[in-house]
Design an enzyme around this catalytic site. Structure first.
Site, PDB file in Angstrom:
ATOM      1  N   LYS A   1       0.817  -1.230   0.000  1.00  0.00           N
ATOM      2  CA  LYS A   1       0.000   0.000   0.000  1.00  0.00           C
ATOM      3  C   LYS A   1       0.849   1.277   0.000  1.00  0.00           C
ATOM      4  CE  LYS A   1      -4.260  -1.749   0.350  1.00  0.00           C
ATOM      5  NZ  LYS A   1      -4.206  -2.960   1.108  1.00  0.00           N
TER       6      LYS A   1
ATOM      7  N   GLU B   1      -9.801   5.943   3.014  1.00  0.00           N
ATOM      8  CA  GLU B   1     -10.606   4.868   3.590  1.00  0.00           C
ATOM      9  C   GLU B   1      -9.665   3.719   3.894  1.00  0.00           C
ATOM     10  OE1 GLU B   1      -9.997   5.116   0.431  1.00  0.00           O
ATOM     11  OE2 GLU B   1      -9.357   3.063   0.052  1.00  0.00           O
TER      12      GLU B   1
ATOM     13  N   SER C   1       1.846  -9.827  -0.696  1.00  0.00           N
ATOM     14  CA  SER C   1       1.394  -8.428  -0.640  1.00  0.00           C
ATOM     15  C   SER C   1       1.627  -7.774   0.713  1.00  0.00           C
ATOM     16  CB  SER C   1      -0.080  -8.339  -1.033  1.00  0.00           C
ATOM     17  OG  SER C   1      -0.874  -9.180  -0.224  1.00  0.00           O
TER      18      SER C   1
HETATM   19  C1  LIG Z   1      -5.131  -4.046   1.157  1.00  0.00           C
HETATM   20  C2  LIG Z   1      -4.443  -5.330   1.004  1.00  0.00           C
HETATM   21  C3  LIG Z   1      -4.800  -6.247  -0.022  1.00  0.00           C
HETATM   22  C4  LIG Z   1      -5.961  -6.024  -0.941  1.00  0.00           C
HETATM   23  O1  LIG Z   1      -5.900  -4.876  -1.723  1.00  0.00           O
HETATM   24  P1  LIG Z   1      -5.524  -4.912  -3.261  1.00  0.00           P
HETATM   25  O2  LIG Z   1      -5.830  -3.537  -3.726  1.00  0.00           O
HETATM   26  O3  LIG Z   1      -6.382  -5.955  -3.902  1.00  0.00           O
HETATM   27  O4  LIG Z   1      -4.088  -5.247  -3.363  1.00  0.00           O
HETATM   28  C5  LIG Z   1      -4.045  -7.395  -0.170  1.00  0.00           C
HETATM   29  N1  LIG Z   1      -3.019  -7.687   0.658  1.00  0.00           N
HETATM   30  C6  LIG Z   1      -2.662  -6.853   1.651  1.00  0.00           C
HETATM   31  C7  LIG Z   1      -1.524  -7.227   2.531  1.00  0.00           C
HETATM   32  C8  LIG Z   1      -3.356  -5.657   1.859  1.00  0.00           C
HETATM   33  O5  LIG Z   1      -2.995  -4.840   2.854  1.00  0.00           O
END
Ligand SMILES: *Cc1c(COP(=O)(O)O)cnc(C)c1O
Length: 409
Positions: free
Chosen positions: A92, A114, A381
């Protein structure tokens, strides 16, 4: 070479996307688009972004061979792209950093956002502190309960967290509230949307800012195994980490791009977040995409054990990629995500986010389909520190209880 996304500068990806917003926001969106076109290749902007990406965020993030997972699954070589090691613990920050630079150049002194899992809220609070901006984050009460550690982090960074009590008190409701704030305060406020969603130009800006992930994967894959990956697997909430990882590979033959949505308690229960696999075209939060809705067009509540995938729509570019068979989309249940989570903890010594755990679980199937000698990349992620309370509850782990002596140690 298959067809690449073509009409994006119009704000559309095929029929998806657009700008379905109240009149008061049109000017702000045009202003943002102009700023983006003006600064995206501006040498000062690029220097500041790349310097902070390196010194503040820690880019490039590592690319790791997951040796024990590879051995256990017995298929393709499995590689982790380590976005969990980026500052604040998820991808993010790539987007939040780029957008605060734009906000600063547009002269906006107030930032709103948000958040679902709290990761976007933390990333925004972090860059707001770095640039000395006032910051307000909207978060559903249910998510505040599930992700308490991230609420504390935002407060420590000087951000005001406003609880949202409407609807299911999750991400959709927080987003609606943030849009309401923006309509009322658009003159001095920039809204940092956290994923490839919302009205144009957000899906394209966020995609471009997150595509650093895919560009690094391409260079690192080349260096480590001398080829392009055979598959890239990523979880899909709004879709930003997936689009970021996919982007350089879209339309290239021989690279499978696989997005993993939340099947929640099971698709058949109706309690899930699988907008692409189960939804239909509709408008939510300013763009046309796949949406979970009733036959009458009412938005349905999503469900996922992971707050970051608990959203009844998905970025419009994913809708386009799906309809044109440029990427594949599947869904994984809460229970299977927990299995992916545990497997990653035990075999690789990494506690992944619950969102990421969906991708990890499904990657086993893909690794076996590809077979030995091929290379599969999972976009990790984020890290799972924020999720340990939810997982402990789901798996019945109690910190105060003496560990039972297990034969396997
Ligand atoms: C917010 C988040 C997601 C989902 O958001 P995307 O916009 O689909 O990437 C996935 N993994 C993590 C660790 C997140 O914080």
């Amino acid at each position: 070479m298959r067809q690449k996304v073509s009409e994006e500068s119009s704000g559309y990806f095929g029929p998806f996307g657009g700008r379905f917003v109240p009149e008061t926001l049109i000017h702000a969106l045009e202003e943002l688009e102009e700023a983006y076109e003006r600064y995206r290749d501006d040498p000062d902007f690029v220097e500041e972004r790349d310097r902070l990406a390196r010194d503040f965020v820690g880019r490039p993030t590592p690319f790791m061979f997951a040796e024990r997972l590879t051995r256990k699954w017995g298929g393709a070589d499995v590689w982790f792209k380590r976005e969990d090691l980026a500052h604040t613990g998820a991808h993010k920050i790539n987007n939040a950093l780029g957008q605060i630079l734009l906000a600063d150049r547009m002269g906006k002194e107030r930032i709103i956002a948000e958040t679902g899992a709290g990761q976007h809220g933390v990333a925004t609070a972090t860059v707001a502190a770095l640039y000395g901006k006032e910051c307000v984050v909207y978060m559903g009460e249910e998510d505040i309960r599930r992700q308490a550690p991230n609420v504390v982090r935002m407060k420590l960074l000087g951000t005001e967290v406003r609880p949202v009590t409407s609807g299911a008190r999750t991400l959709k409701d927080a987003t609606s509230e943030a849009i309401r704030d923006w309509v009322a305060n658009v003159e001095d406020t920039h809204y940092i949307i956290g994923s490839v969603v919302g009205p144009a130009p957000y899906p394209r800006i966020v995609r471009d800012l997150q595509s650093v992930i895919g560009h690094e994967i391409e260079a690192q894959a080349n260096k480590r195994f001398g080829a392009t990956p055979d598959a890239v697997v990523a979880c899909v909430g709004g879709g930003s980490n997936a689009i970021g990882a996919f982007h350089p590979f879209v339309g290239r033959d021989g690279v499978r791009l696989i997005g993993v949505e939340a099947a929640g308690r099971g698709i058949e229960t109706g309690e899930h977040g699988a907008s692409l696999t189960e939804g239909s075209p509709g408008v939510l939060h300013g763009n046309l995409s796949y949406v979970l809705q009733t036959e009458g067009g009412q938005i349905r509540e999503a469900h996922s054990i992971s707050a970051g995938l608990d959203y009844p729509s998905v970025g419009p570019e994913h809708a386009y990629l799906k309809d044109n068979a440029l990427a594949e989309y599947v869904s994984v249940t809460d229970a299977d995500a927990l299995e992916g989570f545990t497997t990653c903890c035990r075999l690789e010594g990494i506690i992944p986010a619950l969102e990421t755990s969906h991708a990890i679980f499904h990657a086993e199937t893909v690794a076996k389909e590809l077979g030995p000698g091929k290379n599969l990349v999972i976009n990790i992620s984020g890290r799972g520190d924020k999720d340990v309370a939810v997982v402990a509850e789901a798996l019945g782990v109690d910190a105060r209880e003496a560990e039972e002596v297990s034969g396997e140690g």
